[in-house]
Design a protein around this motif. Structure first.
Motif, PDB file in Angstrom:
ATOM      1  N   TYR A 183       0.839  -1.174  -0.011  1.00  0.00           N
ATOM      2  CA  TYR A 183       0.110   0.005   0.167  1.00  0.00           C
ATOM      3  C   TYR A 183       0.851   1.281   0.026  1.00  0.00           C
ATOM      4  O   TYR A 183       0.648   2.293  -0.766  1.00  0.00           O
ATOM      5  CB  TYR A 183      -0.815  -0.030   1.384  1.00  0.00           C
ATOM      6  CG  TYR A 183      -1.790   1.115   1.243  1.00  0.00           C
ATOM      7  CD1 TYR A 183      -2.273   1.833   0.076  1.00  0.00           C
ATOM      8  CD2 TYR A 183      -2.602   1.364   2.572  1.00  0.00           C
ATOM      9  CE1 TYR A 183      -3.311   2.724   0.157  1.00  0.00           C
ATOM     10  CE2 TYR A 183      -3.545   2.309   2.545  1.00  0.00           C
ATOM     11  CZ  TYR A 183      -3.910   3.148   1.472  1.00  0.00           C
ATOM     12  OH  TYR A 183      -4.738   4.017   1.475  1.00  0.00           O
ATOM     13  N   ASP A 187       0.368   3.765  -3.171  1.00  0.00           N
ATOM     14  CA  ASP A 187      -0.272   5.043  -2.645  1.00  0.00           C
ATOM     15  C   ASP A 187       0.722   6.020  -2.043  1.00  0.00           C
ATOM     16  O   ASP A 187       0.446   5.529  -0.554  1.00  0.00           O
ATOM     17  CB  ASP A 187      -1.788   4.645  -2.192  1.00  0.00           C
ATOM     18  CG  ASP A 187      -2.554   5.861  -2.412  1.00  0.00           C
ATOM     19  OD1 ASP A 187      -1.980   6.944  -2.527  1.00  0.00           O
ATOM     20  OD2 ASP A 187      -3.836   5.691  -2.044  1.00  0.00           O
ATOM     21  N   GLU A 190      -0.998   7.310   1.483  1.00  0.00           N
ATOM     22  CA  GLU A 190      -1.850   6.546   2.192  1.00  0.00           C
ATOM     23  C   GLU A 190      -1.407   7.033   3.756  1.00  0.00           C
ATOM     24  O   GLU A 190      -0.499   7.489   4.026  1.00  0.00           O
ATOM     25  CB  GLU A 190      -1.003   4.939   2.207  1.00  0.00           C
ATOM     26  CG  GLU A 190      -1.191   4.138   3.240  1.00  0.00           C
ATOM     27  CD  GLU A 190      -0.334   4.302   4.571  1.00  0.00           C
ATOM     28  OE1 GLU A 190      -0.841   4.297   5.580  1.00  0.00           O
ATOM     29  OE2 GLU A 190       0.831   4.703   4.502  1.00  0.00           O
ATOM     30  N   SER A 208     -10.918   3.545  -6.286  1.00  0.00           N
ATOM     31  CA  SER A 208      -9.428   2.928  -6.332  1.00  0.00           C
ATOM     32  C   SER A 208      -8.987   2.467  -5.232  1.00  0.00           C
ATOM     33  O   SER A 208      -8.149   1.553  -5.281  1.00  0.00           O
ATOM     34  CB  SER A 208      -8.706   4.160  -6.708  1.00  0.00           C
ATOM     35  OG  SER A 208      -8.651   5.060  -5.815  1.00  0.00           O
ATOM     36  N   GLU A 209      -9.519   2.902  -4.117  1.00  0.00           N
ATOM     37  CA  GLU A 209      -9.128   2.322  -2.822  1.00  0.00           C
ATOM     38  C   GLU A 209      -9.362   0.427  -2.443  1.00  0.00           C
ATOM     39  O   GLU A 209      -8.883  -0.221  -2.213  1.00  0.00           O
ATOM     40  CB  GLU A 209      -9.714   2.920  -1.629  1.00  0.00           C
ATOM     41  CG  GLU A 209      -9.266   4.204  -1.088  1.00  0.00           C
ATOM     42  CD  GLU A 209      -9.922   4.686   0.067  1.00  0.00           C
ATOM     43  OE1 GLU A 209     -10.920   4.394   0.514  1.00  0.00           O
ATOM     44  OE2 GLU A 209      -9.040   5.942   0.765  1.00  0.00           O
ATOM     45  N   GLU A 212      -7.096  -1.161  -4.945  1.00  0.00           N
ATOM     46  CA  GLU A 212      -5.846  -1.244  -4.138  1.00  0.00           C
ATOM     47  C   GLU A 212      -5.789  -2.241  -3.027  1.00  0.00           C
ATOM     48  O   GLU A 212      -4.625  -3.021  -2.763  1.00  0.00           O
ATOM     49  CB  GLU A 212      -5.194   0.112  -3.784  1.00  0.00           C
ATOM     50  CG  GLU A 212      -4.865   1.264  -4.424  1.00  0.00           C
ATOM     51  CD  GLU A 212      -4.667   2.564  -4.157  1.00  0.00           C
ATOM     52  OE1 GLU A 212      -4.940   2.681  -2.718  1.00  0.00           O
ATOM     53  OE2 GLU A 212      -4.108   3.475  -4.608  1.00  0.00           O
ATOM     54  N   LEU A 241      -7.966   3.428 -11.310  1.00  0.00           N
ATOM     55  CA  LEU A 241      -6.687   3.393 -10.700  1.00  0.00           C
ATOM     56  C   LEU A 241      -5.793   4.078 -11.463  1.00  0.00           C
ATOM     57  O   LEU A 241      -5.780   3.933 -12.902  1.00  0.00           O
ATOM     58  CB  LEU A 241      -6.170   1.721 -10.606  1.00  0.00           C
ATOM     59  CG  LEU A 241      -4.753   1.720  -9.942  1.00  0.00           C
ATOM     60  CD1 LEU A 241      -4.928   1.853  -8.604  1.00  0.00           C
ATOM     61  CD2 LEU A 241      -4.397   0.264 -10.367  1.00  0.00           C
ATOM     62  N   ARG A 245       0.064   4.686 -10.351  1.00  0.00           N
ATOM     63  CA  ARG A 245      -0.393   3.758  -9.151  1.00  0.00           C
ATOM     64  C   ARG A 245      -0.387   2.311 -10.042  1.00  0.00           C
ATOM     65  O   ARG A 245      -0.010   1.346  -9.476  1.00  0.00           O
ATOM     66  CB  ARG A 245      -1.544   3.742  -8.574  1.00  0.00           C
ATOM     67  CG  ARG A 245      -1.514   5.003  -7.411  1.00  0.00           C
ATOM     68  CD  ARG A 245      -2.701   5.142  -6.408  1.00  0.00           C
ATOM     69  NE  ARG A 245      -3.616   5.766  -7.244  1.00  0.00           N
ATOM     70  CZ  ARG A 245      -4.965   6.100  -6.818  1.00  0.00           C
ATOM     71  NH1 ARG A 245      -5.198   5.550  -5.829  1.00  0.00           N
ATOM     72  NH2 ARG A 245      -5.929   6.707  -7.462  1.00  0.00           N
TER      73      ARG A 245
END
Length: 316
Positions: A183, A187, A190, A208-209, A212, A241, A245
């Motif tokens: 993570y 990102d 984060e 997008s979370e 991920e 996304l 990323r």
């Protein structure tokens, strides 16, 4: 002494049983004798005859069918009475003899039942208590042995359970740590690390979370479990996304030894976006007709591959 008492007691029981049987047989013969004498008195003033046929040839049958005698003549009746009386006398002699034996046996028992200091009755009571205690002690030993065996199994089970729980917790913590490592690399924004491999009620992911989170978990499984299964993610770019990323995700998954299969739908302006990337085998299905992924060209090869995997394909 207790053994001797046991022998005399059994002998006494046997004698009493024999005497009871003799008394029972004597009683039956006495009843028969009384019935025959009753018939004899009746015949002094007349005769016995059958009311159906008038015959004077009559027989006597006891109630339990033990005796069946012809009583038609005086001589025959007398012989029968004498025979039955003789049986009664024999049984009387047998009863007297058995009674004497019982008396002698009882005296022997009474003699054995008393000792100088301790009456045998007390010994018998103690013997019963000892035998009862011995049986209880044996059962207690068996139960103790069983408890010991089960306790041992329980300790092993608890130890194994605790060990498994520790290993499971350690493995879970490692997977979550790998997810957070993934993570943080993907990102940079984060700010809330993962705490579990599943979403919780107070923390759900969207957009997008969610993509991920799913990718991080698949990556962490491969790193922590060291499995060699293929990793397949359908539409790995789902929920917007970003390109930056996405590139980081691909780079991280390239480092794994597993077969990675990512699918995505490319827009026209993206062209052959993945065709020139290192360590990436780009397979495009854009030239295939929708719902016709397997063209006629590859049917023969497909059938061969299916046969190698022992799969039977039927031609409908």
């Amino acid at each position: 002494m207790l053994k001797e008492v046991e022998i005399i007691k059994n002998k006494l029981l046997k004698l009493r049983k024999e005497r009871n049987n003799a008394i029972s047989r004597r009683t039956k013969n006495e009843i028969a004798l009384k019935e025959l004498r009753s018939l004899n008195r009746t015949m002094k003033t007349g005769q016995i005859s059958c009311m159906d046929c008038g015959s004077t040839h009559i027989a006597y049958e006891s109630a339990d069918f033990e005796f069946f005698f012809d009583i038609s003549t005086t001589k025959m009746r007398k012989q029968i009475l004498d025979a039955v009386q003789e049986k009664v006398d024999i049984y009387n002699e047998e009863i007297v003899h058995l009674t004497n034996e019982i008396t002698i046996c009882q005296k022997e028992l009474d003699s054995c039942m008393e000792t100088v200091d301790v009456p045998v009755e007390a010994l018998l009571l103690v013997k019963q208590e000892i035998e009862g205690a011995r049986g209880a002690d044996k059962r207690i030993k068996e139960i103790d042995h069983e408890i010991g065996r089960l306790s041992g199994q329980l300790e092993i089970t608890v130890a194994i359970s605790e060990d498994v729980e520790k290993k499971s917790r350690k493995l879970l913590d490692n997977i979550v740590a790998q997810m957070n490592d993934f993570y943080t690399q993907v990102d940079i924004m984060e700010d809330r690390p993962y705490t579990d491999i599943f979403t919780t009620r107070d923390r759900t992911y969207s957009g997008s979370e969610a993509t991920e989170f799913h990718l991080a978990r698949m990556y962490a499984f491969a790193k922590s479990l060291q499995h060699d299964y293929p990793i397949i993610v359908d539409s790995f770019r789902a929920e917007d996304l970003s390109s930056d990323r996405e590139a980081k995700v691909i780079d991280l998954f390239k480092k794994l030894n597993n077969q990675i299969i990512f699918t995505t739908t490319l827009k026209e302006e993206e062209g052959e976006k993945y065709s020139k990337q290192d360590k990436l085998n780009n397979i495009s299905f854009s030239s295939h007709t929708t719902n016709k992924m397997l063209s006629v060209t590859y049917v023969e090869r497909f059938m061969q591959a299916a046969d190698e995997m022992m799969v039977t394909v039927r031609d409908n």
